[in-house]
Design a protein around this motif. Structure first.
Motif, PDB file in Angstrom:
ATOM      1  N   VAL A  44      43.071  43.687  41.724  1.00  0.00           N
ATOM      2  CA  VAL A  44      41.675  43.695  41.303  1.00  0.00           C
ATOM      3  C   VAL A  44      40.865  44.267  42.457  1.00  0.00           C
ATOM      4  O   VAL A  44      40.783  43.642  43.525  1.00  0.00           O
ATOM      5  CB  VAL A  44      41.195  42.277  40.936  1.00  0.00           C
ATOM      6  CG1 VAL A  44      39.715  42.295  40.565  1.00  0.00           C
ATOM      7  CG2 VAL A  44      42.039  41.699  39.808  1.00  0.00           C
ATOM      8  N   ASP A  47      36.682  42.019  43.646  1.00  0.00           N
ATOM      9  CA  ASP A  47      36.432  40.583  43.475  1.00  0.00           C
ATOM     10  C   ASP A  47      35.209  40.198  44.305  1.00  0.00           C
ATOM     11  O   ASP A  47      35.024  40.671  45.439  1.00  0.00           O
ATOM     12  CB  ASP A  47      37.640  39.770  43.925  1.00  0.00           C
ATOM     13  CG  ASP A  47      37.431  38.283  43.777  1.00  0.00           C
ATOM     14  OD1 ASP A  47      37.685  37.738  42.693  1.00  0.00           O
ATOM     15  OD2 ASP A  47      37.011  37.644  44.793  1.00  0.00           O
ATOM     16  N   GLU A  55      45.607  39.524  41.474  1.00  0.00           N
ATOM     17  CA  GLU A  55      45.444  38.548  40.392  1.00  0.00           C
ATOM     18  C   GLU A  55      46.810  38.299  39.785  1.00  0.00           C
ATOM     19  O   GLU A  55      47.526  39.243  39.434  1.00  0.00           O
ATOM     20  CB  GLU A  55      44.468  39.069  39.337  1.00  0.00           C
ATOM     21  CG  GLU A  55      44.184  38.049  38.245  1.00  0.00           C
ATOM     22  CD  GLU A  55      43.112  38.516  37.287  1.00  0.00           C
ATOM     23  OE1 GLU A  55      41.928  38.448  37.669  1.00  0.00           O
ATOM     24  OE2 GLU A  55      43.490  38.964  36.181  1.00  0.00           O
ATOM     25  N   ILE A  88      41.283  31.007  38.585  1.00  0.00           N
ATOM     26  CA  ILE A  88      40.423  31.739  37.661  1.00  0.00           C
ATOM     27  C   ILE A  88      40.393  31.033  36.300  1.00  0.00           C
ATOM     28  O   ILE A  88      39.319  30.824  35.713  1.00  0.00           O
ATOM     29  CB  ILE A  88      40.901  33.189  37.498  1.00  0.00           C
ATOM     30  CG1 ILE A  88      40.878  33.895  38.869  1.00  0.00           C
ATOM     31  CG2 ILE A  88      40.043  33.954  36.481  1.00  0.00           C
ATOM     32  CD1 ILE A  88      39.508  33.962  39.509  1.00  0.00           C
ATOM     33  N   VAL A 166      45.854  31.236  36.054  1.00  0.00           N
ATOM     34  CA  VAL A 166      45.635  32.540  36.678  1.00  0.00           C
ATOM     35  C   VAL A 166      44.885  32.311  37.984  1.00  0.00           C
ATOM     36  O   VAL A 166      43.888  31.573  38.017  1.00  0.00           O
ATOM     37  CB  VAL A 166      44.859  33.483  35.754  1.00  0.00           C
ATOM     38  CG1 VAL A 166      44.562  34.802  36.455  1.00  0.00           C
ATOM     39  CG2 VAL A 166      45.625  33.732  34.453  1.00  0.00           C
ATOM     40  N   ARG A 168      43.602  34.252  41.923  1.00  0.00           N
ATOM     41  CA  ARG A 168      43.447  35.462  42.731  1.00  0.00           C
ATOM     42  C   ARG A 168      43.718  35.113  44.197  1.00  0.00           C
ATOM     43  O   ARG A 168      43.299  34.055  44.684  1.00  0.00           O
ATOM     44  CB  ARG A 168      42.056  36.043  42.560  1.00  0.00           C
ATOM     45  CG  ARG A 168      41.852  36.699  41.210  1.00  0.00           C
ATOM     46  CD  ARG A 168      40.502  37.349  41.083  1.00  0.00           C
ATOM     47  NE  ARG A 168      40.344  37.991  39.776  1.00  0.00           N
ATOM     48  CZ  ARG A 168      39.256  38.612  39.373  1.00  0.00           C
ATOM     49  NH1 ARG A 168      38.197  38.690  40.197  1.00  0.00           N
ATOM     50  NH2 ARG A 168      39.197  39.161  38.168  1.00  0.00           N
TER      51      ARG A 168
END
Length: 760
Positions: A44, A47, A55, A88, A166, A168
């Motif tokens: 990603v 962010d 991610e 996330i 999920v 990051r």
């Protein structure tokens, strides 16, 4: 120290933006699966918290992210691995730093910690930072201790807990934080950085040697802890101790740049252990010829068995010196002598053996032997338990047959008796504080050129320096001070002896000894005893005195010169002859007593400074020189300076040879003896036979055996006072004591003469 700066080593992994092909979902090893081109992972680029980020959907119970680059693990270098993570969506996992430890050949290093502390994610969007420190040393704050066998690692994070969520992950950072441990600017390396455990278990020897090899001019720091050394090490760097060592008996610990007792005391904590390990290193390392005690005092609870401290050597023959300090006996320690009585048989045909010894297993080597017919200072040199046999340091004089013997093993501060042989060992500037419970030094059974100099042996229990065999060959004892604890005991009741020797070529020089029973008992030949002051008086009126020097060998070839012999005497005896009767050989031969000062006080008139004490029949003087001495009684007049002690046997005075007693000075000695003896005689009445006496002034009560010269000191005249010119002849050995000379003329005459008479 920062290896990234000083050595240009790259620790930092590549950013996720550079591609996910170097980030493994396994251990990070070559060929493992990566996150490149899989549907559950993506980069990603924008962010809000991280800029660029990885991610990742968690699909495994332990989801691994490992950098496939090889991050080096260096001794003394500590790395902090840091990751920033946020949830996330979905299930909330926990996160931790993790790694995979590799050896230099790429194989896995088992048995080390490969994970850091775990932190749970509890809120979506909250940034959580986790970190862990990895390094070689077991130090406070290090999460993953990998030791010195790790060569590199693959580092990253683990996501644990439920799947499906999920997260990051920001770029993972690896930085050198060695400076956190304060070693970057300090001039030492720490053994913990090289794998030393410091917990008193295992064997830290290899870590010490690695630290020493990497020191490169710096010191080696032994930080707080207890380090077990189970194999020998030699360290060339200077040493700094915060922690202590414990070493197995056979492990030799050599500090070549800090080789002194204070360093060993810092290393081992206990003084006795330190001295034992330092002596062990001294006799196993060629880098030093001496061990300096650094002026320190070492208190011992029991004898220091030097051979037991150096178990890998039965003998040693290179010059080594122990110097500069004090060795003290703890009065409450284990110093009680061990005494055993046993029946044994002695035969003059095997003069140095006791056979059929009962209880021989309990008789200790080095024990003093007592029994009927046993001379002074006879010891157990060795034993054969299976044969029930003991080898003696010297023969016995009158012990033929079977009897019960007493064997007393004294305990010594320094005990060398466990060696088979020890040569050229020196003890220099050591004070032995025996505290009336311990004894001083017990030599090895065999050895040459032992040297003891500038030492003080203070208040030994019974013995200061003992030879129980032939370890005294060529020994030198110089400038030492021997102090007895029996000063308030009558001389004849004292039990302590400063020195005994059994072998040849001994030099006893410039020592001082106070109030022992004997200063020296010697049965070696070619000895030199010079410049010593030994005094053995007491406060008794008409007191008994003991021998200061006992020469217990007939053909001794020994010189006693320039000594101060104070309230004691020199005794010459053959008490160690298994067949004491004279059957040939030299007789009492080869003793020279020159230039000494002899002094006595509070003694009876029968006291003498030089005493010959024969055992057996027909012994004779065959070479004694007494010259240039001063004999003085203080407040008392003694009969003679020399005499024969005929308690067991007389001398055969008719066989005397080479007796010289000359140029001596006598004060308060009634009979000032000499040989040859000059006699002046005044014959006031005419006679054809003049009877000339020697006035009891021939040495040792000797016979007037010959006339060396005769001269008239006035004119020879007859009864009418008319001068005569006769030449007389002499007849020696006249009178009941055979100490007169008859001068015989053809007619009766009178006059005066001077005559030189000899008793040899």
């Amino acid at each position: 120290m920062n290896k990234a700066i000083t050595d240009g080593i790259v620790f930092q992994p590549t950013a996720f933006a550079a591609g996910l092909g170097v980030w493994s979902s396994g251990n990070g090893t070559p060929g493992s699966d990566t996150y490149q081109n899989i549907g559950t992972a993506a980069f990603v680029p924008s962010d809000a918290d991280f800029g660029g980020a990885l991610e990742l959907q968690k699909t495994d119970g332990t989801q691994r992210i490992r950098y496939m680059g090889e991050t080096r693990i260096l001794p003394g270098c500590y790395l902090r691995v840091t990751a920033r993570v946020k949830a996330i969506s979905g299930n909330l996992p926990a996160v931790r730093i993790a790694g995979w430890a590799a050896r230099s050949n790429g194989s896995h290093l088992d048995g080390v910690t490969e994970i850091g502390p775990s932190t749970a994610l509890t809120t979506y969007g909250e940034v959580v930072e986790v970190s862990a420190i990895v390094g070689t040393g077991n130090r406070q704050g290090v999460d993953m201790v990998w030791g010195t066998q790790a060569d590199y690692g693959h580092f990253g994070i683990d996501l644990t807990g439920p799947t499906g969520g999920v997260v990051r992950v920001d770029d993972i950072e690896i930085e050198d934080v060695t400076s956190v441990f304060g070693r970057d600017l300090l001039p030492w390396v720490d053994v913990r950085d090289y794998g030393a455990r410091g917990d008193g278990t295992g064997d830290d020897a290899a870590a010490f040697e690695l630290a020493d090899a990497d020191a490169n001019g710096r010191a080696v720091l032994v930080s707080a802890g207890s380090y077990r050394i189970a194999s020998s090490i030699t360290l060339d760097a200077p040493m700094i101790f915060e922690g202590t060592l414990s070493a197995t008996t056979g492990a030799i610990v050599s500090f070549t740049k800090s080789f002194d007792l204070p360093t060993y005391i810092e290393a081992f904590g206990d003084e006795g252990t330190a001295l034992r390990k330092a002596i062990q290193a001294l006799l196993n390392n060629a880098d030093h010829d001496s061990l300096d005690l650094g002026g320190r005092r070492v208190t011992l609870d029991e004898p220091l068995d030097v051979a037991a401290a150096v178990p890998n050597r039965d003998s040693y023959a290179q010059r080594r010196i122990l110097r500069n300090g004090q060795i003290r006996a703890n009065p409450d320690g284990n110093w009680t002598a061990i005494q055993v009585t046993s029946q044994a048989r002695y035969s003059a045909s095997a003069p140095d053996k006791l056979t059929d010894v009962t209880n021989v297993a309990n008789v200790r080597v080095g024990s003093r032997v007592e029994g009927a017919g046993v001379g002074r200072e006879i010891y157990v040199k060795s034993k054969n338990t299976s044969a029930q046999e003991i080898t003696l340091s010297e023969p016995l004089s009158d012990a033929e047959g079977t009897q019960t013997y007493t064997f007393t093993r004294y305990k010594y501060l320094l005990d060398f008796s466990g060696f088979d042989r020890l040569d050229v060992f020196e003890i220099d500037g050591i004070e032995f504080q025996c505290n009336e419970v311990a004894n001083g030094i017990l030599l090895a059974p065999v050895g040459t050129v032992m040297r003891i100099r500038d030492c003080t042996i203070n208040r030994p229990h019974r013995r200061a320096i003992t030879s129980h065999g032939d370890g005294c060959q060529g020994m030198m004892i110089e400038r030492c001070n021997f102090i007895s604890h029996e000063g308030d005991v009558a001389a004849q009741n004292r039990q302590s002896i400063a020195i005994n020797v059994n072998n040849n070529d001994v030099k006893i020089r410039d020592n001082r000894a106070s109030q022992f029973r004997h200063f020296l008992v010697t049965s070696g030949a070619q000895g030199l005893i010079s410049g010593n002051h030994f005094f053995q008086g007491d406060a008794s009126s008409n007191g008994v005195r003991t021998a200061g020097i006992v020469v217990a060998i007939r053909a001794c070839n020994t010189t006693i010169v320039g000594n101060y012999v104070d309230n004691c005497f020199i005794e010459w005896t053959n008490e160690r002859e298994p067949e004491p009767d004279y059957t040939g050989g030299f007789g009492f031969a080869g003793l020279s007593i020159e230039g000494n000062v002899f002094l006595c006080s509070n003694v009876s008139a029968a006291f003498s400074f030089i005493v010959v004490k024969p055992y057996g029949t027909n012994h004779r003087l065959n070479g004694i020189n007494i010259a240039g001495n001063t004999f003085r009684g203080s407040g008392v007049t003694i009969n003679r300076a020399e005499r024969v002690d005929s308690s067991f046997a007389p001398l055969n005075l008719d066989a005397s040879r080479q007796v010289t007693v000359t140029n001596n000075t006598y004060h308060n000695v009634e009979f000032a003896t000499a040989n040859p003896l000059r006699v002046s005689h005044a014959q006031n009445s005419v006679a054809d036979t003049w009877v000339v006496g020697t006035g009891n002034k021939l040495p040792f009560g000797g016979l007037a055996r010959s006339v060396e010269s005769l001269v008239f000191s006035s004119r020879l005249r007859n009864s009418a006072n008319v001068s005569e010119w006769y030449m007389p002849y002499t007849a020696a050995k006249q009178g009941g004591a055979q100490n007169q000379v008859h001068v015989i003329f053809p007619e009766q005459v009178r006059g005066d003469l001077d005559m030189v008479v000899r008793m040899d």
